[in-house]
Design a protein around this motif. Structure first.
Motif, PDB file in Angstrom:
ATOM      1  N   GLN A 138      -3.504  33.503  47.601  1.00 33.16           N
ATOM      2  CA  GLN A 138      -4.902  33.752  47.925  1.00 33.16           C
ATOM      3  C   GLN A 138      -5.412  35.106  47.414  1.00 33.16           C
ATOM      4  O   GLN A 138      -6.516  35.211  46.907  1.00 33.16           O
ATOM      5  CB  GLN A 138      -5.074  33.662  49.445  1.00 33.16           C
ATOM      6  N   SER A 139      -4.573  36.126  47.509  1.00 37.51           N
ATOM      7  CA  SER A 139      -5.093  37.464  47.222  1.00 37.51           C
ATOM      8  C   SER A 139      -4.685  38.006  45.856  1.00 37.51           C
ATOM      9  O   SER A 139      -5.145  39.052  45.445  1.00 37.51           O
ATOM     10  CB  SER A 139      -4.637  38.435  48.313  1.00 37.51           C
ATOM     11  N   THR A 140      -3.817  37.277  45.144  1.00 38.94           N
ATOM     12  CA  THR A 140      -3.297  37.815  43.887  1.00 38.94           C
ATOM     13  C   THR A 140      -3.866  37.101  42.674  1.00 38.94           C
ATOM     14  O   THR A 140      -3.954  35.875  42.659  1.00 38.94           O
ATOM     15  CB  THR A 140      -1.756  37.675  43.839  1.00 38.94           C
ATOM     16  N   PHE A 141      -4.224  37.880  41.675  1.00 34.94           N
ATOM     17  CA  PHE A 141      -4.516  37.308  40.372  1.00 34.94           C
ATOM     18  C   PHE A 141      -3.424  37.777  39.427  1.00 34.94           C
ATOM     19  O   PHE A 141      -3.153  38.970  39.324  1.00 34.94           O
ATOM     20  CB  PHE A 141      -5.889  37.761  39.856  1.00 34.94           C
ATOM     21  N   PHE A 142      -2.796  36.807  38.747  1.00 36.73           N
ATOM     22  CA  PHE A 142      -1.770  37.168  37.776  1.00 36.73           C
ATOM     23  C   PHE A 142      -1.877  36.202  36.602  1.00 36.73           C
ATOM     24  O   PHE A 142      -1.569  35.020  36.732  1.00 36.73           O
ATOM     25  CB  PHE A 142      -0.378  37.100  38.412  1.00 36.73           C
ATOM     26  N   CYS A 143      -2.378  36.724  35.466  1.00 34.46           N
ATOM     27  CA  CYS A 143      -2.645  35.859  34.323  1.00 34.46           C
ATOM     28  C   CYS A 143      -1.327  35.378  33.722  1.00 34.46           C
ATOM     29  O   CYS A 143      -0.469  36.194  33.377  1.00 34.46           O
ATOM     30  CB  CYS A 143      -3.458  36.612  33.280  1.00 34.46           C
ATOM     31  N   VAL A 156      -0.889  34.134  30.914  1.00 32.67           N
ATOM     32  CA  VAL A 156      -0.795  34.400  29.484  1.00 32.67           C
ATOM     33  C   VAL A 156      -0.600  35.891  29.198  1.00 32.67           C
ATOM     34  O   VAL A 156       0.393  36.290  28.610  1.00 32.67           O
ATOM     35  CB  VAL A 156      -2.037  33.863  28.736  1.00 32.67           C
ATOM     36  N   CYS A 157      -1.547  36.716  29.651  1.00 31.08           N
ATOM     37  CA  CYS A 157      -1.464  38.138  29.274  1.00 31.08           C
ATOM     38  C   CYS A 157      -0.841  39.002  30.363  1.00 31.08           C
ATOM     39  O   CYS A 157      -0.671  40.194  30.174  1.00 31.08           O
ATOM     40  CB  CYS A 157      -2.828  38.668  28.870  1.00 31.08           C
ATOM     41  N   HIS A 158      -0.521  38.385  31.486  1.00 36.78           N
ATOM     42  CA  HIS A 158       0.121  39.083  32.606  1.00 36.78           C
ATOM     43  C   HIS A 158      -0.734  40.175  33.223  1.00 36.78           C
ATOM     44  O   HIS A 158      -0.217  41.117  33.816  1.00 36.78           O
ATOM     45  CB  HIS A 158       1.492  39.633  32.191  1.00 36.78           C
ATOM     46  N   HIS A 159      -2.036  40.039  33.059  1.00 32.86           N
ATOM     47  CA  HIS A 159      -2.966  40.950  33.727  1.00 32.86           C
ATOM     48  C   HIS A 159      -2.858  40.705  35.225  1.00 32.86           C
ATOM     49  O   HIS A 159      -2.907  39.563  35.670  1.00 32.86           O
ATOM     50  CB  HIS A 159      -4.387  40.658  33.219  1.00 32.86           C
ATOM     51  N   ARG A 160      -2.720  41.780  35.991  1.00 34.66           N
ATOM     52  CA  ARG A 160      -2.562  41.634  37.437  1.00 34.66           C
ATOM     53  C   ARG A 160      -3.667  42.403  38.153  1.00 34.66           C
ATOM     54  O   ARG A 160      -4.013  43.514  37.760  1.00 34.66           O
ATOM     55  CB  ARG A 160      -1.200  42.177  37.856  1.00 34.66           C
ATOM     56  N   ASP A 161      -4.236  41.797  39.176  1.00 30.20           N
ATOM     57  CA  ASP A 161      -5.334  42.440  39.908  1.00 30.20           C
ATOM     58  C   ASP A 161      -5.430  41.767  41.282  1.00 30.20           C
ATOM     59  O   ASP A 161      -4.844  40.703  41.502  1.00 30.20           O
ATOM     60  CB  ASP A 161      -6.648  42.242  39.126  1.00 30.20           C
ATOM     61  N   HIS A 162      -6.198  42.374  42.162  1.00 33.32           N
ATOM     62  CA  HIS A 162      -6.534  41.654  43.387  1.00 33.32           C
ATOM     63  C   HIS A 162      -7.447  40.503  42.976  1.00 33.32           C
ATOM     64  O   HIS A 162      -8.359  40.688  42.166  1.00 33.32           O
ATOM     65  CB  HIS A 162      -7.242  42.573  44.381  1.00 33.32           C
ATOM     66  N   ALA A 163      -7.194  39.314  43.511  1.00 28.48           N
ATOM     67  CA  ALA A 163      -7.918  38.120  43.057  1.00 28.48           C
ATOM     68  C   ALA A 163      -9.434  38.284  43.179  1.00 28.48           C
ATOM     69  O   ALA A 163     -10.184  37.919  42.277  1.00 28.48           O
ATOM     70  CB  ALA A 163      -7.463  36.904  43.855  1.00 28.48           C
ATOM     71  N   ASP A 164      -9.889  38.836  44.288  1.00 28.30           N
ATOM     72  CA  ASP A 164     -11.331  38.966  44.505  1.00 28.30           C
ATOM     73  C   ASP A 164     -11.944  40.002  43.557  1.00 28.30           C
ATOM     74  O   ASP A 164     -13.086  39.859  43.133  1.00 28.30           O
ATOM     75  CB  ASP A 164     -11.627  39.357  45.964  1.00 28.30           C
ATOM     76  N   HIS A 165     -11.170  41.035  43.240  1.00 28.40           N
ATOM     77  CA  HIS A 165     -11.679  42.062  42.326  1.00 28.40           C
ATOM     78  C   HIS A 165     -11.808  41.502  40.921  1.00 28.40           C
ATOM     79  O   HIS A 165     -12.807  41.716  40.236  1.00 28.40           O
ATOM     80  CB  HIS A 165     -10.750  43.286  42.337  1.00 28.40           C
ATOM     81  N   ASN A 166     -10.788  40.745  40.489  1.00 29.27           N
ATOM     82  CA  ASN A 166     -10.852  40.095  39.181  1.00 29.27           C
ATOM     83  C   ASN A 166     -12.081  39.188  39.104  1.00 29.27           C
ATOM     84  O   ASN A 166     -12.824  39.197  38.127  1.00 29.27           O
ATOM     85  CB  ASN A 166      -9.581  39.274  38.959  1.00 29.27           C
ATOM     86  N   ALA A 167     -12.340  38.436  40.199  1.00 27.72           N
ATOM     87  CA  ALA A 167     -13.498  37.535  40.233  1.00 27.72           C
ATOM     88  C   ALA A 167     -14.808  38.319  40.179  1.00 27.72           C
ATOM     89  O   ALA A 167     -15.742  37.939  39.475  1.00 27.72           O
ATOM     90  CB  ALA A 167     -13.449  36.670  41.486  1.00 27.72           C
ATOM     91  N   ALA A 168     -14.861  39.435  40.906  1.00 30.04           N
ATOM     92  CA  ALA A 168     -16.082  40.250  40.930  1.00 30.04           C
ATOM     93  C   ALA A 168     -16.391  40.801  39.535  1.00 30.04           C
ATOM     94  O   ALA A 168     -17.543  40.847  39.118  1.00 30.04           O
ATOM     95  CB  ALA A 168     -15.943  41.389  41.934  1.00 30.04           C
ATOM     96  N   LEU A 169     -15.346  41.179  38.797  1.00 26.99           N
ATOM     97  CA  LEU A 169     -15.544  41.670  37.428  1.00 26.99           C
ATOM     98  C   LEU A 169     -16.097  40.554  36.543  1.00 26.99           C
ATOM     99  O   LEU A 169     -16.995  40.766  35.730  1.00 26.99           O
ATOM    100  CB  LEU A 169     -14.223  42.192  36.847  1.00 26.99           C
TER     101      LEU A 169
END
Ligand SMILES: [Zn+2]
Length: 481
Positions: free
Chosen positions: A402-407, A409-422
């Protein structure tokens, strides 16, 4: 006291597009004006009218919800009624509004379901191809058809053709309400007395000609409204702030801040409320078995549920207002979410009831910014939580929890909601995405961008990209191929 700005008609939108936007028009409602019954039986005519009106309105709601194409409030009447032509038209317009939003919400939910089905099929096929059994916990999505809207509270959204607000010459009352009734040529005249806070709100304002009448617990209430011009304060060069809307955090900004949450206090209240209702339902069933008459059974409606709903809204308002306060001079970009899509966001919490409260978040963003003369815009929300903000790769697998974003392909990691906000922030002014009608078109555009991105950085992604500091972690080469 105040009301969210109503949806502008297509015509209004066109008009506004031609003029450079320097102000926003807010429609403010003045609610809870109690209609006084000067003498007994005075409002009988209104009671009789609303019975006929609501029955007719309900017939149109059902007709328009089931029709092949969207409702047209200017369509020719199809039902016989004892109402005047003007009242008939008012009923049709009210029905068109109700049916229109029901259809939109249902369609959004249905599209989300279709997407779920496709996603499920894809995952299943992948699993079969690899010879791995599909996750047992994952069920095939099922569609439950929506119930048609049923009008319960007697309510009339009237215009000046049927209800006129006249200023009163007499000092005892503030206005007279002239209501056409079933008795042609014999309108009902009801005195309206304003409370001091109503008077203060209406001072120096020009009333809109539309009025709302509704009856609750045997009392008729009037809602008046007026328009207010708010000059736009936001500078053209104002910084963009993307806003992701969710449950774990009501709002997360692209600046990395989070405001409000359904978890914790609110969730505990929700649980208590649900348990209380279950107990009540069990007691009711038990008493019913023993032959206790229906009217003596405990009610199934939940006052605490309604209170909790109000409380959630208050918390949302607090969160949104704080977000605005901490980003003065910003231009807010947020997701264009409907109640139905919020339901899907809330799915994991199985909180359909709260979905309608969560849909209050975008409404509050629109309202709170407009009130302050701040610019706020909605953008397409599709895949904003699955898209990698760095390489645009879209995949459910990018969200391990729920809270993690981890691509992947490129392995970009961020808080899921922050990645979405961007992602949300960067979608403003994105003509290509804005032009997409369907969700799969949006996915196609994003994946095309991902390919372009790979061309640019990815051909030799493993080593040079790391040296350039483009990626946080060196991706496994197999992922990129
Ligand atoms: Zn990526």
């Amino acid at each position: 006291m105040s009301q969210k700005p109503g949806k502008a008609t297509e015509e209004d939108k066109k008009k506004r597009k031609h003029k450079k936007k320097t102000k926003q028009i807010l429609t403010r409602a003045v609610t809870h004006i109690r209609l006084i019954e000067a003498n007994p039986g005075k409002l009988d005519a209104l009671d009789q009218l609303v019975v006929v009106f609501q029955a007719l309105c309900q017939r149109y709601v059902t007709l328009l919800c089931l029709a092949d194409s969207g409702p047209d409030k200017y369509a020719a009447p199809v039902f016989e009624t004892e109402l005047s032509d003007r009242w008939h038209r008012v009923a049709m317009q009210q029905a068109a509004g109700i049916a229109g939003s029901w259809r939109t919400n249902r369609q959004v939910a249905y599209d989300a379901y279709l997407e779920d089905v496709a996603d499920y099929a894809e995952t299943k096929a992948k699993a079969q191809a690899c010879g791995v059994p599909l996750d047992l916990k994952r069920k095939e999505p099922a569609w439950r058809e929506w119930n048609l809207p049923v009008l319960r509270v007697p309510a009339i959204q009237a215009n000046a053709n049927v209800v006129v607000v006249e200023p009163s010459e007499d000092s005892t009352f503030d206005y007279w309400l002239r209501i056409s009734t079933l008795d042609k040529g014999n309108p009902l005249r009801v005195p309206v007395k304003l409370a001091s806070y109503h008077k203060k709100a209406l001072q120096g304002r020009t009333l809109n000609t539309s009025t709302t009448l509704h009856k609750r617990n045997g009392v008729w209430w009037l809602t008046l409204s007026f328009d207010e011009d708010v000059p736009l304060q936001t500078e053209p060069s104002a910084p963009l702030v993307g806003v992701d809307v969710g449950i774990a955090n009501f709002v997360t900004t692209s600046t990395g801040k989070q405001y409000g949450s359904f978890q914790g206090k609110l969730a505990r209240r929700h649980k208590r409320d649900r348990e209380k209702r279950r107990r009540k339902a069990r007691l009711r069933a038990c008493l019913e078995k023993k032959g206790v008459p229906k009217r003596k059974l405990p009610s199934t409606s939940s006052a605490t549920g309604q209170r909790l709903g109000r409380h959630v809204k208050q918390e949302i308002n607090r969160a949104v207002n704080l977000m605005i306060k901490e980003h003065p001079g910003a231009r807010f970009i947020y997701e264009d979410l409907s109640v139905a899509s919020m339901r899907f966001k809330a799915r994991s919490m199985n909180a359909y009831l709260y979905a309608s409260n969560l849909a209050h978040i975008p409404e509050q963003i629109a309202w709170a910014t407009a009130k302050r003369g701040m610019a706020a815009h909605t953008v397409k929300a599709a895949y904003s939580s699955q898209e990698c903000h760095r390489c645009h790769y879209v995949d459910r697998a990018n969200r391990p929890d729920q809270s993690t974003f981890f691509c992947v392909v490129c392995h970009h990691r961020d808080h899921a909601d922050h990645n979405a906000a961007l992602n949300v922030a960067s979608r403003w002014g994105d003509q290509e995405l804005a032009a997409c009608q369907k969700k799969d078109q949006i996915k196609a555009v994003l994946l095309r961008r991902h390919e372009a991105c790979k061309q640019l950085f990815g051909l030799a992604v493993v080593q040079p990209a790391v040296q350039l500091g483009l990626w946080d972690d060196p991706p496994a080469s197999t992922d990129v191929a």
